[in-house]
Design an enzyme around this catalytic site. Structure first.
Site, mmCIF file in Angstrom:
data_model
loop_
_atom_site.group_PDB
_atom_site.id
_atom_site.type_symbol
_atom_site.label_atom_id
_atom_site.label_comp_id
_atom_site.label_asym_id
_atom_site.label_seq_id
_atom_site.Cartn_x
_atom_site.Cartn_y
_atom_site.Cartn_z
ATOM 1 N N ASP A 48 0.816 -1.214 0.000
ATOM 2 C CA ASP A 48 0.000 0.000 0.000
ATOM 3 C C ASP A 48 0.852 1.269 0.000
ATOM 4 O O ASP A 48 2.065 1.227 0.231
ATOM 5 C CB ASP A 48 -0.924 0.016 1.221
ATOM 6 C CG ASP A 48 -2.168 -0.844 1.026
ATOM 7 O OD1 ASP A 48 -2.404 -1.289 -0.107
ATOM 8 O OD2 ASP A 48 -2.893 -1.062 2.014
ATOM 9 N N LYS A 69 -3.912 3.111 -2.355
ATOM 10 C CA LYS A 69 -5.192 3.791 -2.514
ATOM 11 C C LYS A 69 -5.117 5.059 -1.664
ATOM 12 O O LYS A 69 -5.023 4.988 -0.441
ATOM 13 C CB LYS A 69 -6.353 2.906 -2.051
ATOM 14 C CG LYS A 69 -6.540 1.658 -2.888
ATOM 15 C CD LYS A 69 -7.578 0.722 -2.291
ATOM 16 C CE LYS A 69 -8.980 1.282 -2.409
ATOM 17 N NZ LYS A 69 -9.421 1.418 -3.809
ATOM 18 N N MET A 184 -8.220 9.042 8.797
ATOM 19 C CA MET A 184 -8.580 9.586 7.472
ATOM 20 C C MET A 184 -9.636 10.678 7.597
ATOM 21 O O MET A 184 -10.617 10.699 6.848
ATOM 22 C CB MET A 184 -9.069 8.449 6.559
ATOM 23 C CG MET A 184 -8.024 7.361 6.352
ATOM 24 S SD MET A 184 -8.651 5.865 5.545
ATOM 25 C CE MET A 184 -9.611 5.107 6.887
#
Length: 281
Positions: A48, A69, A184
């Site tokens: 990632d 991502k 996030m």
């Protein structure tokens, strides 16, 4: 740096298997020994965006496939990532799926693992240290402290659509969550803060925002729930970030160990104004 593992009976990553492994919050030193063992055996590593490059250096024999991502940027589709893991395993590869933090904490590791199981691929889960705990610890913020909280709530700053979560019971969270840790959350922090305040949270409650947690360029902003969105924008903070809401943030005045390592004195050794020794009571 070459690291020799002890004589512990380390598990073998076999051909046709996929290990879903947490790489930790950033600092390569926070990698687990099981993860290091996996890195040394893997034929292919699907990794990632938040995996530190120094970690990948421990697997010079492996093919590296980037599957990062990042919100608002071109990214691989989750379905394609999951099915790529299936294909690699069926090709007889020893596959390591390396995810930032812990694969089962807002990392979609559960989805990938379920896909693999549904396609008959054997798996192993290797937990990792999550940023919601370690990132705050590097900032000098304990997520639990007996004078502050006996519970902590972890939530994501966006849902599957990319918008601020709408399925959460904000009133219940505001009322029952002594400390809230948001992953996030920078993009939607204005909406999140407004919902918490509307649900009864104190607008002056301390908030900390830590970016690039555990790395050399880590930054931590101390603010309040009412002003955090404006303060984040003014400071130019960008993801990746971890956000903490609650009185635990005040303890950073005493526990900012990185500042103290640079020679700075603690700002306040009794930030909760208990007027007693920390070990008392």
């Amino acid at each position: 740096m070459e690291t020799t593992l002890s004589s512990h009976p380390w598990p073998e990553l076999q051909r046709g298997w996929v290990w879903l492994c947490g790489a930790g919050p950033g600092d390569p030193g926070l990698l687990t020994l099981h993860a290091l063992n996996a890195l040394r055996q893997a034929d292919v590593i699907v990794y990632d965006a938040l995996v530190h490059g120094g970690i990948l250096d421990w697997a010079p024999q492996a093919e590296l496939i980037y599957a990062g991502k990042r919100g608002g940027k071109p990214s691989a589709k989750q379905r394609d990532i999951s099915l790529r893991l299936v294909d690699l395993a069926r090709a007889g590869k020893r596959v390591l799926r390396l995810k930032g933090g812990d694969p089962f904490v807002f990392g979609r590791g559960g989805e990938e693992a379920q896909t693999l199981v549904q396609h008959g691929i054997p798996i192993r889960i290797v937990p990792g240290i999550t940023a919601g705990i370690a990132g705050l610890a590097y900032a000098g913020i304990p997520v639990t402290h007996r004078d502050v909280n006996q519970s902590v709530t972890f939530l994501t700053g966006h849902d599957a659509s990319g918008q601020a979560p709408t399925a959460l019971d904000w009133a219940a969270i505001a009322r029952g969550s002594q400390v809230i840790v948001i992953y996030m959350g920078i993009k939607h922090i204005g909406q999140i803060a407004a919902r918490l305040i509307a649900a009864g949270r104190n607008p002056s409650e301390p908030v900390a925002v830590t970016t690039t947690a555990t790395l050399d360029d880590q930054r931590t902003l101390e603010t309040t729930l009412a002003t955090c969105a404006d303060d984040i924008a003014a400071a130019g903070l960008e993801p990746p970030a971890i956000i903490c809401v609650g009185m635990a943030v005040a303890l950073r005045q005493a526990l900012d160990w990185q500042a103290q390592a640079r020679g700075e004195a603690p700002r306040n050794t009794d930030p909760l104004d208990r007027r007693r020794a920390a070990e008392a009571g």
